[in-house]
Each structure stands twice: as structure tokens, then as C-alpha cells.
Write an enzyme that holds these catalytic residues in place. Sequence first.
Site, PDB file in Angstrom:
ATOM      1  CG  HIS A   1      28.677  35.982 -26.863  1.00 26.84           C
ATOM      2  ND1 HIS A   1      27.791  37.168 -27.101  1.00 26.84           N
ATOM      3  CD2 HIS A   1      28.035  35.501 -25.994  1.00 26.84           C
ATOM      4  CE1 HIS A   1      26.779  37.341 -26.188  1.00 26.84           C
ATOM      5  NE2 HIS A   1      26.562  36.257 -25.467  1.00 26.84           N
TER       6      HIS A   1
ATOM      7  CE  LYS B   1      33.630  49.518 -32.762  1.00 27.78           C
ATOM      8  NZ  LYS B   1      32.768  48.474 -32.951  1.00 27.78           N
ATOM      9  NE  ARG B   2      38.585  45.402 -23.913  1.00 30.51           N
ATOM     10  CZ  ARG B   2      38.860  44.791 -22.991  1.00 30.51           C
ATOM     11  NH1 ARG B   2      37.897  44.611 -21.964  1.00 30.51           N
ATOM     12  NH2 ARG B   2      40.024  44.185 -22.682  1.00 30.51           N
TER      13      ARG B   2
ATOM     14  CE  LYS C   1      35.646  44.823 -30.490  1.00 39.54           C
ATOM     15  NZ  LYS C   1      34.201  44.828 -30.672  1.00 39.54           N
TER      16      LYS C   1
ATOM     17  CB  THR D   1      25.450  46.043 -28.702  1.00 38.12           C
ATOM     18  OG1 THR D   1      26.689  45.848 -27.651  1.00 38.12           O
ATOM     19  CG2 THR D   1      25.148  44.468 -28.745  1.00 38.12           C
TER      20      THR D   1
ATOM     21  CE  LYS E   1      24.665  49.534 -25.923  1.00 34.77           C
ATOM     22  NZ  LYS E   1      25.697  49.023 -25.303  1.00 34.77           N
TER      23      LYS E   1
HETATM   24  N1  PLP Z   1      32.390  48.507 -24.041  1.00 36.32           N
HETATM   25  C1  PLP Z   1      31.336  49.541 -23.342  1.00 36.32           C
HETATM   26  C2  PLP Z   1      31.705  50.287 -22.336  1.00 36.32           C
HETATM   27  C3  PLP Z   1      30.095  49.387 -24.142  1.00 36.32           C
HETATM   28  O1  PLP Z   1      28.994  50.061 -23.286  1.00 36.32           O
HETATM   29  C4  PLP Z   1      29.928  48.775 -25.133  1.00 36.32           C
HETATM   30  C5  PLP Z   1      28.501  48.875 -25.750  1.00 36.32           C
HETATM   31  O2  PLP Z   1      27.962  47.964 -26.339  1.00 36.32           O
HETATM   32  C6  PLP Z   1      31.022  47.915 -25.911  1.00 36.32           C
HETATM   33  C7  PLP Z   1      32.145  47.887 -25.127  1.00 36.32           C
HETATM   34  C8  PLP Z   1      30.873  47.129 -27.003  1.00 36.32           C
HETATM   35  O3  PLP Z   1      30.897  47.828 -28.058  1.00 36.32           O
HETATM   36  P1  PLP Z   1      30.987  47.202 -29.775  1.00 36.32           P
HETATM   37  O4  PLP Z   1      29.580  46.483 -29.644  1.00 36.32           O
HETATM   38  O5  PLP Z   1      31.240  48.351 -30.530  1.00 36.32           O
HETATM   39  O6  PLP Z   1      32.237  46.072 -29.746  1.00 36.32           O
END
Ligand code: PLP
Length: 835
Positions: free
Chosen positions: A370, A561-562, A567, A669, A673
Site C-alpha cells: 500500500h 483525507k488524513r 497529501k 480512494t 468517491k
Molecule cells: N478517511 C476516511 C474517513 C475515508 O472514508 C476515506 C475514504 O476513502 C479516507 C480517509 C481515504 O481518503 P483518501 O483516499 O483521499 O486518502
Amino acid sequence: MVSILPNNIQIEDDRTGINIETLKRAFLDNLFYIQAKFPKISTKNDYYMALAYTVRDRLLNRWLNTTETYLEKAPRTVAYLSAEFLLGPHLGNNLINLGLYNVVKQAMEDLGLSLTDLLEQEEEPGLGNGGLGRLAACYIDSLATLEIPAIGYGIRYEYGIFDQEIKDGWQVEITDKWLRYGNPWEVARPEAELEVKFGGHTEDFIDEHGRYRVKWIPFKVVKGVPYDTPILGFQTNTANTLRLWKAEATESFDFEAFNKGDYFGAVHEKSESENITKVLYPNDESYEGKQLRLEQQFFFVSCSLQDMIRMMQVQNLTLERFHEHYAIQLNDTHPTIAVAELMRLLLDEHGFDWDKAWNITTKTFAYTNHTLLPEALERWSLNMFGSLFPRHLKIIYEINSRFLDEVRIKFPDDFDRLRRMSIIDESGERYVRMANLACVGSFAINGVAELHSELLKKTTLHDFYEMYPEKFTNVTNGVTPRRFMVLSNPRLANLITSKIGDSWVKNLDDLRKLENFLYDTNFRKEFHKVKQEVKQDLANYIQTSYNITIDPNSLFDIQAKRIHEYKRQHLNALHIITLYNRIKANPNLDVTPRTFLFGGKAAPGYYMAKLIIKLINSIADVVNTDPDMRDRLKVVFLTDYNVKFAQRVYPAADLSEQISTAGKEASGTGNMKFSMNGALTIGTLDGANIEIREAVGEENFFLFGLTAQEVSQKKAAGYNPWDYYNSNPELKLAIDRISSGFFSHGDPNLFKPLVDSLLYRDDYLLLADYQSYIECQDRVSQAYRDREKWVWMSILNVARMGKFSSDRSISDYLKNIWKVPSVKVDVPEYSQSND
Ligand code: PLP
């Protein structure tokens, strides 16, 4: 098939009937008999629990019939091992998958209750950090939907990911007591407990056949108790099991100690043992070499493997065929100690010889990588590993020695290669390298987006690629459209279904049919109206929760996101400051009104990420109170971003910020979405962004920034952020605003670490990408003014997202890795009838 329920149970039975009257009766029955309440004294939570039990009852028939089918047919099974499952609330999703959403909504209304309120009441199981854990949750949804025999194995953390509060602009962490009011979705199975050993030493001996054997004498033994949750597929009878393990003491009370008056000593072992599954480590994309974390990993892996073996024994299957019965997916390296544990179980507990055990093991496991970030690659201090798992360390030495012999044969005299590939890192303090163990012990290795899989082969796992090219493959991540469209965006889902029918929910490629309606003015109007209504919902929520007014007609620009430097939330912040500066310089400037929304948690020990949160909140304070910004710019940091919140946020976005430094985000991901819900993406050529752009068309995607290759070239050539700072007046002004104390009440020190990191290191190349980002954002602002065109692009984003369903990802895993056929589950008629 033999029915599990007695024949005399009727379709209108309180536990299976699905007409409105039966549902209402069942609900009140559960309120009375399970919650021990009557309406007058019931809390919202009592109502939620009563409804949850009512819905769970309706799952049980499918769940038990699925279990029975698997028991009888003993089909090849996927075991998905993941230290994280970021499930999100169950109730809404189960209602969607059961097809009961509308009827239950009506039943609740008849009783004077709002389903929306009750859904809101559910405390989500936050058993994961972010993308990796959420991916596992999407995958078990798709496995059930595709009717694949599968079981998810993980850890039942008593405290999941912390709840985030913001105090004076800073993140504050609060423990997540998600089990406080009970969890109606799980069933404890104490009768199926298992024992897991830790520590101690090994003893060699010769068995009765004259063979060399090893016995592990542990220092302590902990009990693993399974808690099972049904995972129902969409419109199918298949309900697979998510089995999460809780640690308990083997003897919950030490009577000897108690009788001696040592009360604390008596309960000490209990609390020590239970600590193992107490709390989720809140680090995303980084690891800490903490002993408890390694104990957690081994604990759930050992329980899961023993459970699989036990299951085969119940089914009278020989363990010689373990690899034919199970395909085990390792979700990142967290469960990788499974390679050594399966070897141990086969060798020491089931009498296999080495070659046979190794043959089975290496045909069983597949490994998903990952991350490319070096700080996220797990390695355990050899001393710690050896003292916790003396037997496993011996096994790993043996695996390593045989493996290095193979490497020597393939690459003679290449000592540096041996050093790099060894499972044991001997360059300084010695470590066990988990990614190396995973590569050696698995028959398949995959990255999670095309670029990521290519970079793995070229960089992080290059030696392993040269050694075993046939093991490498790509499976681009996907997300479930059930939760992230049907449940979270019913307005959009209904509009889509009204045009093209509902087949898209299971066959997301069918969204393509929406393109036939592009020239339909009415459809475009309706599509736009849906987006505006969803934005209004979010605006109302923000008004109520934060007392901040945002304008649904402004462009909703969202980064959720985190929080992590790679990022680049701070690049987004630099854009906001740039717009602020432009307006200050020219108060009459004609700008496209924007609302910037951020959401995300920072790892508690990650100072720079926490400082980024403080910066965003400080910018929000200035921007939101400056009269010159009124009706033009707003900035809101949404606290406690979790799955529940994500479901609210994705549908309301106009613009999705996917702005990581190219080559750093494995897939993402969230990007999928947002796009599925009609947001346009501003993004770099990173992770799955590349494939999203290919799918939606480059004219429907806002691209900026360096490519992964350019990033590494620039770094190799000696990147100097000062060059950018000195030559770009807007960039200089934006950074100077931060360093001058403008956003920190005149304190120039507060954000100094952040500014210094940009000017002196800039590991993530914000300054190099700044100009390209700003120009791209200017194009976004222009584009949003032509609302007709924007809606057009937005529709195309939705229509072309078929590839990003987790059903497609799971189909790829099935075809290229697992080779597990689907199995139909029959459910007796009575539970299918609607009235
Ligand atoms: N945090 C939460 C609560 C999520 O639902 C998601 C969904 O994919 C993520 C983090 C991951 O986000 P990203 O793919 O934009 O890092």
C-alpha cells in the site's frame, strides 16, 4: 438444503417479516424485550438499538444459510486479513442491501420517528485509520455482493481511531468509546475461543520417527475470542462473516494471588492480556516499532490461521490442501507474520516436513503493498521480535537462508543484492523486514493503482521484481457504490435510476448510459438541482454544527483525507492565501466565490500535520472575519472526519482536491468517491488520479504539477525551494504572510517550523508545484462560471466511473490472484416475501 428455522415459523414472524406492520411490531418488541424500554422513556439510542436489532434479525436468515452452505459445500474461500476495517455505520448500509430502506423509513414515520435521526445515532466502528481500512470494508461488501465465499479477519479494537476535537485551532484527541452503548451488529462467540502464545523459548527434540522437531514453550498465553458481524451483499442472499478477535486472559482471575490478598496481582494478568486489542494505533502511512503493535498483529493472525485450520478439520478436509481451500490476502504487511505462523502451525503442530509446509504456505498467501513511503515500511527490531516469537524467528532464519541460496543461484556474486533482499536487515541494529518476508512468502504481489504497481517494480520492490517477475500484478483500488452513492447520495442515485434503471448499482459500468442524456437540457437541470440541494444540506449542517454560514452557490472546494505533508493540505492553504492577497490588493477583484472545506485527522505524534491543521484554522479565522472576503471566500475545517462524515461530504463537492506529490499516493480512494458523486478533480498525476483522468477524459479533469519522474529527477538534480520563493512574487507573499505572524496574532514563531520545512527542505515539492497549481485553480474558477459546461463535465465524471467500483477490483483479484468461484446461497421462501 435443510432449513435452519423450524417449519412453523410464518412469514409475518416478528423476526423475518418485512411488511410495514410487522416491522413496527418487531421494532416495539425489541424496544421492550431487548432495551427494556417503552416509548415514553426511550432515548434516541434505545430507538436506534431497537431498529438495529430489527434489521439484524432480518439478516440472520441469510447469514446462517450462507454459513450452512459454506459448511456443507466447503468451497474455496477468500480470507482477507487486515489489521484495519474502517466500516462506517452498519444500519443504513444493511437497509440498502436488504432493500428495506423505504419500508423501514415509512414504518419509523408511522411511529413518529425519523429514520435519518436514527441513522445519525449510530456510533461507527472506526477500526481503521483511512484509505487502507476503508478499502478492506469496501472489499468485504463487494465479496458478498459477488457471492464469493469469503471471511474478513481483523481486530476488535475496544477504542478505534480517536475522535477529533478542535480547541483554539489545534487538534485534540479524544478516545473513541464506540462500544459504550453496545454493538448490536456483532455476535460474540466465546465457545470458539483460541489460544495465542507469546515469548518464552524453544526446545529441540527428536520425535518418534527420528525427525528433528521444535517445541515452543511460551511465556504467556492469551485467549482470542471471535466477534462475528454479518456482511450482507447487495440484493443477494450471501452474508459473509467479518470475524474480529478480542484478547482476553486465559484465567480472568488468579485465585491464588487473590487468596493471598493480592487483589491487584489477581487482575493484573487480565488487564495485561486485554491490552492487546485495547486500541488502534492512530498512525496512517507511518509505522512505529512498538511491541504492542507487533503483539496485535501476531494475535489476530494466529487466531485467524488456527480458525481456518479448525474449520477445515470440522469439514473433514486434509490440511495438505490448505492452499486449495484458502486464498489468504495480506492487506499490507501488517498481517505478514502469518507466513511464519502458518509454517509453525504446519511444522510443529501438524507434523508437516519443511518442503511440504513451505509449498502450502507459498501457494496460500498473496500480498497487497500500500505504500512507497520509506517511513511506512514495517520492520521490527530483531531483539524484540525474537523475544516475543522465538520460534518464528528461527523459522524466518530458515526461510531466509533458503531464499538467499536461491538469490545466489540466480544472481551469483551479487553481495549487495543479497544484503538488500535479506529478510533480516543487518546494516546496523538488526531488523526483520516485513515487506521482504511478504514477497518471499506470497505467490502474488500487487500494488493498488497502475502507477503504484509500476513504481513498486522500479523502486521499492525492484529486487523482488527481478527475482520473481511472475508474482507481480496490479489491482487498482475501487469503492462500493452502495455506500458511497446509493446510501450517501439518494438524490443523485434516484435521478440516475429514473433515467437508466437501477442495474448500475451492481454493474457500475452501466453509468455510461447517462451519456445518452447529456444533450437533454432537463436532465442537466435536474442534475444541477440535485447537486445544489446536496450542497444546501451540507450548508445547513455546517450552520447548525459550526454556526458558520456558507453559500451553496459558491464553489465547494473540498480536501478531506488524513492530514499529511505528502497529501499537501498546505499547498491548498497557499492557494487560499494567494486569493486572499489578491483580493486585499484589489478589493474590487471579480473572483469566483469559493468555500474551502477541509476534513481529516493528524496522527497524534505527527507535529507538522497538527501544525497544518492549526494553520488552516488560523487562515479560516482571518478570512471568515475580513469584510473584504465576504461572499467570496470562506474556509471551514470540519472536525472529526470519519466515514459517517465522509458520506455527507463527498456528495456535496464541486471540486475534489487530490494534490499529493506525484509518486507518493499509492492509489487514493477518496478521489473515486468524490468523482462518482459528480465532483471534478484538481489533481496531480499520482495514484489512481491517472486512471480517473483517463476514464473521465482529460478535458473533464484539472491537471497540474510535476510527474513522478520529474519529481525524482528534480530531487536528483538538487532541488532548491529558494529558487521558487525568490522568483515568484505571489508565492513569496503567501509564505511571508505566514512567517510574518499575520495568521498567528503577530507571532512569527508559531508557523516557523512549517515555513522552514518548506524553504529549507520542501520534501514534497510544494514550491515547485505552486505556480502550476495556482494557474490550474484559476482555470477552475473560470470554468465554474460557465455552469452549463461545469454540469456537463460533472455528469461525465459520474458516467465514466464504472471502473472504480470495488466490484471490479474484487473481480480482478478473483481472476488474477484468488481464483475462487462464486457460490449461490439459497434462502427458504418465507424471508423473501414482502407481505
Ligand atoms: N478517511 C476516511 C474517513 C475515508 O472514508 C476515506 C475514504 O476513502 C479516507 C480517509 C481515504 O481518503 P483518501 O483516499 O483521499 O486518502
